[in-house]
Scaffold this active site. Structure first.
Site, PDB file in Angstrom:
ATOM      1  N   TYR A   1      48.018 120.755 -39.751  1.00 32.67           N
ATOM      2  CA  TYR A   1      46.661 120.959 -40.273  1.00 32.67           C
ATOM      3  C   TYR A   1      46.550 122.326 -40.944  1.00 32.67           C
ATOM      4  O   TYR A   1      46.018 122.454 -42.053  1.00 32.67           O
ATOM      5  CB  TYR A   1      45.662 120.834 -39.127  1.00 32.67           C
ATOM      6  CG  TYR A   1      44.215 120.978 -39.523  1.00 32.67           C
ATOM      7  CD1 TYR A   1      43.506 119.902 -40.065  1.00 32.67           C
ATOM      8  CD2 TYR A   1      43.529 122.174 -39.329  1.00 32.67           C
ATOM      9  CE1 TYR A   1      42.166 120.017 -40.413  1.00 32.67           C
ATOM     10  CE2 TYR A   1      42.187 122.294 -39.673  1.00 32.67           C
ATOM     11  CZ  TYR A   1      41.515 121.225 -40.206  1.00 32.67           C
ATOM     12  OH  TYR A   1      40.193 121.335 -40.550  1.00 32.67           O
TER      13      TYR A   1
ATOM     14  N   SER B   1      39.812 126.218 -44.246  1.00 31.96           N
ATOM     15  CA  SER B   1      39.711 126.486 -42.807  1.00 31.96           C
ATOM     16  C   SER B   1      40.271 127.857 -42.481  1.00 31.96           C
ATOM     17  O   SER B   1      41.188 128.353 -43.158  1.00 31.96           O
ATOM     18  CB  SER B   1      40.495 125.424 -42.026  1.00 31.96           C
ATOM     19  OG  SER B   1      40.585 125.771 -40.655  1.00 31.96           O
TER      20      SER B   1
END
Length: 333
Positions: free
Chosen positions: A238, A225
């Site tokens: 995250y 990501s």
């Protein structure tokens, strides 16, 4: 299907929804994600077809999310992509393969000649739709339900893949848990633990179970990501896991190179998948992706070709340990 894995999957989905409920309650008092940028001018359209742009209909979903309920529906089928046998005769396993990026990857893998094992948590209808899409490409597909944080699930899923297809060539650890917080104090130990168990343990478990069965020419393509590169003020846990995935892949690529197994990462920016309305509130979801240079989120079919490229020994035989960002440009708000 093993009832042990199904029961655990349902319990983990319930736990994810419990974590989400606490954040949703705080959002309802605080007015949502105040940091999402407003759309300023039209979105960039540089693809083979036009892609949806914000503002989207306001919507919020229960975790882990339902692709069939997203409005507009994610675009995953890549109708302009012509298969050319880049993965001919191979077999792959994709976690989180029921929807979003995982579904788009499964479809393009199948179009390139690959059978696909689709692992998911508890989204049966989405998983069945992905299976049907793979079969429509003329390839075989199986579905396996369970929690990737459980190492015995990964072992069983790999065995099921080998039993169904007789081989395993490409491993795609993709399943993820994401839930924002507005303050560090809101990040509970249960929340933090669930993120790490899904996003780090889940990747490790799958890779460890799969690697003994990969031969030279096999590959692992992980989903990273932009948050693992740039960080994100409201996705502390995250972002930590995604940065960990990038480092894991870089190290694992070096470790497995003598065996002829390549390891790489695709690191997307915002992508229109069920992961996001199952994290953000309805107001923030309506503006999702507007802060990028492209002023819109990617559609899953815009991300999947990178997985094909990195999985295929025809395309990327000299690439390992790399992180490929697909983030819609640098310099967005």
């Amino acid at each position: 299907m093993d009832d042990r894995f199904e029961d655990r999957a349902e319990k983990i989905a319930d736990q994810e929804r419990k974590i989400q409920a606490g954040i949703d309650a705080k959002d309802s008092k605080g007015g949502g994600d105040k940091h999402e940028g407003e759309k300023d001018g039209g979105a960039v359209q540089a693809g083979a077809r036009k892609y949806p742009e914000p503002p989207f209909p306001k919507q919020h979903q229960r975790k882990p999310g339902d692709e069939a309920a997203l409005d507009p529906a994610p675009m995953y089928d890549a109708p302009f992509w012509k298969g050319s046998g880049k993965l001919d005769g191979m077999a792959a396993i994709v976690t989180g393969g029921d929807s979003g990026i995982g579904r788009a990857v499964a479809v393009l893998f199948a179009r390139e000649g690959c059978d696909v094992a689709i692992c998911h948590l508890d989204e049966e209808k989405d998983a069945e739709a992905t299976k049907a899409a793979v079969e429509a490409e003329g390839r075989k597909a199986i579905i396996f339900k369970g929690d990737v944080a459980d190492p015995t699930f990964s072992e069983a899923a790999v065995k099921a893949t080998l039993d169904a297809f007789g081989r395993l060539d490409v491993v795609v650890p993709n399943a993820a848990f994401q839930e924002h917080v507005e303050a560090l104090e809101d990040l509970t130990l249960e929340h933090f633990d669930r993120t790490l168990k899904t996003n780090l343990y889940g990747y490790f478990n799958l890779v460890k179970a799969a690697v003994p069965h990969l031969k030279a020419g096999g590959s692992i393509v992980m989903t990273g990501s932009v948050t693992g590169i740039m960080g994100n003020e409201n996705l502390l846990d995250y972002s930590l896991t995604k940065g960990g995935i990038h480092a894991f892949a870089r190290s694992l690529g070096t470790h497995l190179a003598p065996r002829g197994i390549r390891v790489n990462v695709v690191a997307p920016g915002p992508v229109w998948t069920p992961l996001n309305p199952a994290d953000k509130d309805a107001e923030a979801t309506s503006k999702f992706g507007s802060q990028t240079v492209m002023k819109r989120p990617a559609q899953p079919e815009e991300i999947a070709p990178a997985f094909v490229f990195l999985a295929s020994p025809q395309c990327s035989s000299y690439i390992t340990g790399e992180v490929l960002p697909i983030i819609g440009g640098y310099g967005g708000g």
